[in-house]
Motif scaffolding. Structure first.
Motif, PDB file in Angstrom:
ATOM      1  N   GLY A   1      -3.505   7.483  -2.843  1.00 40.51           N
ATOM      2  CA  GLY A   1      -3.523   6.171  -2.198  1.00 40.51           C
ATOM      3  C   GLY A   1      -3.740   5.068  -3.203  1.00 40.51           C
ATOM      4  O   GLY A   1      -4.787   5.001  -3.845  1.00 40.51           O
ATOM      5  N   THR A   2      -2.745   4.220  -3.367  1.00 45.25           N
ATOM      6  CA  THR A   2      -2.862   3.163  -4.363  1.00 45.25           C
ATOM      7  C   THR A   2      -2.113   1.920  -3.893  1.00 45.25           C
ATOM      8  O   THR A   2      -1.520   1.890  -2.814  1.00 45.25           O
ATOM      9  N   LEU A   3      -2.163   0.888  -4.726  1.00 48.80           N
ATOM     10  CA  LEU A   3      -1.480  -0.374  -4.463  1.00 48.80           C
ATOM     11  C   LEU A   3      -0.333  -0.500  -5.446  1.00 48.80           C
ATOM     12  O   LEU A   3      -0.514  -0.282  -6.647  1.00 48.80           O
ATOM     13  N   MET A   4       0.843  -0.856  -4.941  1.00 50.60           N
ATOM     14  CA  MET A   4       2.023  -1.016  -5.788  1.00 50.60           C
ATOM     15  C   MET A   4       2.438  -2.484  -5.845  1.00 50.60           C
ATOM     16  O   MET A   4       2.443  -3.179  -4.821  1.00 50.60           O
TER      17      MET A   4
ATOM     18  N   VAL B   1       0.847  -1.189   0.000  1.00 50.33           N
ATOM     19  CA  VAL B   1       0.000   0.000   0.000  1.00 50.33           C
ATOM     20  C   VAL B   1       0.887   1.245   0.000  1.00 50.33           C
ATOM     21  O   VAL B   1       1.811   1.360   0.809  1.00 50.33           O
ATOM     22  N   ASN B   2       0.599   2.176  -0.917  1.00 50.61           N
ATOM     23  CA  ASN B   2       1.242   3.485  -0.922  1.00 50.61           C
ATOM     24  C   ASN B   2       0.147   4.507  -0.656  1.00 50.61           C
ATOM     25  O   ASN B   2      -0.704   4.756  -1.511  1.00 50.61           O
ATOM     26  N   CYS B   3       0.146   5.088   0.548  1.00 51.01           N
ATOM     27  CA  CYS B   3      -0.926   6.005   0.956  1.00 51.01           C
ATOM     28  C   CYS B   3      -0.810   7.379   0.318  1.00 51.01           C
ATOM     29  O   CYS B   3      -1.727   8.198   0.461  1.00 51.01           O
ATOM     30  N   PHE B   4       0.290   7.645  -0.399  1.00 51.59           N
ATOM     31  CA  PHE B   4       0.541   8.969  -0.957  1.00 51.59           C
ATOM     32  C   PHE B   4       0.267   9.044  -2.451  1.00 51.59           C
ATOM     33  O   PHE B   4      -0.418   9.952  -2.929  1.00 51.59           O
ATOM     34  N   ALA B   5       0.800   8.121  -3.225  1.00 54.17           N
ATOM     35  CA  ALA B   5       0.729   8.200  -4.682  1.00 54.17           C
ATOM     36  C   ALA B   5      -0.709   8.183  -5.174  1.00 54.17           C
ATOM     37  O   ALA B   5      -1.491   7.304  -4.809  1.00 54.17           O
ATOM     38  N   ASP B   6      -1.071   9.184  -5.976  1.00 54.06           N
ATOM     39  CA  ASP B   6      -2.400   9.274  -6.588  1.00 54.06           C
ATOM     40  C   ASP B   6      -3.531   9.168  -5.571  1.00 54.06           C
ATOM     41  O   ASP B   6      -4.574   8.567  -5.830  1.00 54.06           O
TER      42      ASP B   6
ATOM     43  N   VAL C   1       5.606  -4.756  -6.382  1.00 52.60           N
ATOM     44  CA  VAL C   1       7.052  -4.550  -6.248  1.00 52.60           C
ATOM     45  C   VAL C   1       7.799  -5.820  -6.637  1.00 52.60           C
ATOM     46  O   VAL C   1       7.508  -6.904  -6.117  1.00 52.60           O
ATOM     47  N   ASP C   2       8.762  -5.677  -7.529  1.00 54.66           N
ATOM     48  CA  ASP C   2       9.642  -6.771  -7.901  1.00 54.66           C
ATOM     49  C   ASP C   2      10.610  -6.998  -6.740  1.00 54.66           C
ATOM     50  O   ASP C   2      11.404  -6.113  -6.399  1.00 54.66           O
ATOM     51  N   PRO C   3      10.584  -8.165  -6.082  1.00 57.86           N
ATOM     52  CA  PRO C   3      11.439  -8.366  -4.906  1.00 57.86           C
ATOM     53  C   PRO C   3      12.923  -8.410  -5.233  1.00 57.86           C
ATOM     54  O   PRO C   3      13.758  -8.227  -4.335  1.00 57.86           O
ATOM     55  N   ARG C   4      13.293  -8.630  -6.493  1.00 58.36           N
ATOM     56  CA  ARG C   4      14.707  -8.680  -6.853  1.00 58.36           C
ATOM     57  C   ARG C   4      15.298  -7.291  -7.002  1.00 58.36           C
ATOM     58  O   ARG C   4      16.468  -7.069  -6.664  1.00 58.36           O
ATOM     59  N   THR C   5      14.500  -6.352  -7.507  1.00 55.84           N
ATOM     60  CA  THR C   5      15.038  -5.031  -7.831  1.00 55.84           C
ATOM     61  C   THR C   5      14.427  -3.896  -7.017  1.00 55.84           C
ATOM     62  O   THR C   5      14.997  -2.811  -6.952  1.00 55.84           O
ATOM     63  N   GLY C   6      13.244  -4.102  -6.431  1.00 59.55           N
ATOM     64  CA  GLY C   6      12.540  -3.030  -5.735  1.00 59.55           C
ATOM     65  C   GLY C   6      11.739  -2.140  -6.658  1.00 59.55           C
ATOM     66  O   GLY C   6      11.117  -1.164  -6.205  1.00 59.55           O
ATOM     67  N   ALA C   7      11.733  -2.450  -7.966  1.00 59.62           N
ATOM     68  CA  ALA C   7      10.977  -1.636  -8.922  1.00 59.62           C
ATOM     69  C   ALA C   7       9.476  -1.809  -8.671  1.00 59.62           C
ATOM     70  O   ALA C   7       8.978  -2.938  -8.618  1.00 59.62           O
ATOM     71  N   ALA C   8       8.777  -0.701  -8.540  1.00 65.64           N
ATOM     72  CA  ALA C   8       7.348  -0.717  -8.234  1.00 65.64           C
ATOM     73  C   ALA C   8       6.531  -0.278  -9.443  1.00 65.64           C
ATOM     74  O   ALA C   8       6.932   0.622 -10.183  1.00 65.64           O
ATOM     75  N   THR C   9       5.388  -0.931  -9.624  1.00 71.40           N
ATOM     76  CA  THR C   9       4.437  -0.580 -10.674  1.00 71.40           C
ATOM     77  C   THR C   9       3.059  -0.465 -10.045  1.00 71.40           C
ATOM     78  O   THR C   9       2.644  -1.350  -9.273  1.00 71.40           O
ATOM     79  N   ALA C  10       2.354   0.617 -10.361  1.00 71.98           N
ATOM     80  CA  ALA C  10       1.018   0.804  -9.802  1.00 71.98           C
ATOM     81  C   ALA C  10       0.075  -0.281 -10.313  1.00 71.98           C
ATOM     82  O   ALA C  10       0.055  -0.586 -11.508  1.00 71.98           O
ATOM     83  N   VAL C  11      -0.700  -0.871  -9.418  1.00 71.52           N
ATOM     84  CA  VAL C  11      -1.688  -1.886  -9.778  1.00 71.52           C
ATOM     85  C   VAL C  11      -2.943  -1.191 -10.270  1.00 71.52           C
ATOM     86  O   VAL C  11      -3.430  -0.234  -9.650  1.00 71.52           O
ATOM     87  N   GLU C  12      -3.477  -1.632 -11.384  1.00 67.97           N
ATOM     88  CA  GLU C  12      -4.694  -1.055 -11.951  1.00 67.97           C
ATOM     89  C   GLU C  12      -5.900  -1.569 -11.160  1.00 67.97           C
ATOM     90  O   GLU C  12      -6.245  -2.741 -11.224  1.00 67.97           O
ATOM     91  N   LEU C  13      -6.556  -0.672 -10.422  1.00 70.58           N
ATOM     92  CA  LEU C  13      -7.701  -1.035  -9.583  1.00 70.58           C
ATOM     93  C   LEU C  13      -9.004  -0.409 -10.072  1.00 70.58           C
ATOM     94  O   LEU C  13      -9.952  -0.259  -9.294  1.00 70.58           O
ATOM     95  N   GLY C  14      -9.045  -0.030 -11.347  1.00 71.20           N
ATOM     96  CA  GLY C  14     -10.284   0.518 -11.890  1.00 71.20           C
ATOM     97  C   GLY C  14     -10.684   1.850 -11.297  1.00 71.20           C
ATOM     98  O   GLY C  14     -11.874   2.155 -11.185  1.00 71.20           O
ATOM     99  N   GLY C  15      -9.718   2.637 -10.887  1.00 72.39           N
ATOM    100  CA  GLY C  15      -9.998   3.956 -10.339  1.00 72.39           C
ATOM    101  C   GLY C  15     -10.198   3.984  -8.840  1.00 72.39           C
ATOM    102  O   GLY C  15     -10.378   5.066  -8.257  1.00 72.39           O
ATOM    103  N   ALA C  16     -10.175   2.847  -8.170  1.00 71.36           N
ATOM    104  CA  ALA C  16     -10.346   2.822  -6.716  1.00 71.36           C
ATOM    105  C   ALA C  16      -9.111   3.408  -6.037  1.00 71.36           C
ATOM    106  O   ALA C  16      -7.986   3.200  -6.475  1.00 71.36           O
ATOM    107  N   ALA C  17      -9.333   4.158  -4.954  1.00 68.71           N
ATOM    108  CA  ALA C  17      -8.241   4.775  -4.209  1.00 68.71           C
ATOM    109  C   ALA C  17      -8.144   4.152  -2.820  1.00 68.71           C
ATOM    110  O   ALA C  17      -9.141   3.706  -2.252  1.00 68.71           O
TER     111      ALA C  17
END
Length: 318
Positions: free
Chosen positions: A211-214, A204-209, A216-232
């Motif tokens: 509040g959204t769900l990220m 959970v990222n309470c700040f981005a957009d 995260v690739d555990p090998r690199t730490g690279a995060a991508t926002a999960v598409e939740l259909g506009g839910a915050a």
């Protein structure tokens, strides 16, 4: 309690006489078990002044709760609601926040503002080891086959506690968060889970957009926002994954938002919102049977006192 947009699986009926006879016997057993389960409390008290936040349930019907006040661990029977403190915490300034229990009876504890993480033997109550990670607020934890992963709410990084094939903890490493991750000036990372296929982490990222769900690739730490259909998820706290159903506790909203995810955890759609008049700012959730159990953290109480009352409540899963 209010549950919206629920779907129920249809039950098949057996039509042969032999099958009906066998089902009658099994049905009697199932009915007796259901009757016993319904007698289990759906609300039970926690110690006054305890200040609960995290909850963990393992392979037996006992819930473990961590104290923000002093780091104590309280264990309660789900069958009776009765319990006791089974592990004394390090004291004020060293809370127990997020919790997870492994199959070896080891509890993994996020140390919050104490800047550490701990392991506790729930059979003896002994704190096995404390890892000082220099974090600002070590918040939540999830277990994967090779590691325990912890979030930090004020720093863009995860802590990885390595586990060997017997579940024994090893060294801690830091994994910086990158990609779509946006670090706010205030509380940012909160709950953490695995994707349904186990290939990545969900945070959970309470700040981005707002509040959204990220993911995260555990090998690199690279995060991508999960598409939740506009839910915050502005108040997203604890995460709980059951199959492909993700429960997100939205603490200040006194609600649990429920999503169905794809296997990789890249997309999800809202399928329900659970509310209940017994919610008093719940923070985290754990499952047993067809129920979810949540501690009421009561963050609306500005100055908790030794006699401030706390409890845990149960609601049906979707």
């Amino acid at each position: 309690m209010v549950i919206a947009d629920r779907s129920f699986a249809r039950r098949r009926l057996l039509t042969t006489a032999a099958a009906v006879g066998g089902t009658a016997l099994l049905g009697g057993t199932a009915h007796a078990a259901e009757t016993r389960k319904k007698a289990w409390p759906d609300r039970f008290p926690l110690p006054d002044g305890f200040q609960p936040e995290g909850i963990a349930i393992g392979s037996t019907p006992f819930a473990y709760f961590g104290s923000l006040a002093n780091g104590d661990i309280y264990r309660a029977s789900l069958a009776t609601g009765r319990g006791s403190v089974i592990s004394e915490g390090p004291g004020p300034g060293h809370p127990s926040v997020g919790l997870k229990l492994d199959r070896h009876g080891r509890l993994f504890v996020s140390g919050g503002a104490g800047g550490d993480l701990r392991t506790v033997d729930v059979r003896s109550g002994r704190i096995e080891k404390t890892y000082a990670v220099g974090g600002t607020f070590v918040n939540d934890v999830i277990l994967t086959p090779g590691a325990a992963w912890f979030t930090d709410s004020f720093l863009p990084r995860l802590y990885r506690l390595a586990l060997d094939r017997h579940g024994r903890p090893g060294a801690v490493t830091t994994v910086p968060l990158s990609g779509d991750w946006q670090q706010g000036t205030d509380f940012t990372a909160n709950g953490i889970e695995r994707t349904p296929d186990g290939s990545a982490l969900l945070v959970v990222n309470c700040f981005a957009d707002g509040g959204t769900l990220m993911r995260v690739d555990p090998r690199t730490g690279a995060a991508t926002a999960v598409e939740l259909g506009g839910a915050a998820l502005p108040n997203g706290d604890g995460l709980l994954l059951v199959g492909r159903v993700l429960y997100v506790v939205q603490q200040q909203q006194n609600a649990i938002d429920v999503f169905r995810l794809n296997a990789a955890g890249t997309r999800g759609r809202a399928i329900a919102r659970i509310t209940d008049p017994r919610f008093r700012i719940p923070t985290t959730a754990a499952a047993w049977g067809d129920r979810l159990y949540l501690p009421n953290a009561r963050f609306d109480v500005e100055q908790p006192a030794p006699d401030t009352d706390y409890d845990a409540v149960a609601v049906p899963q979707v």
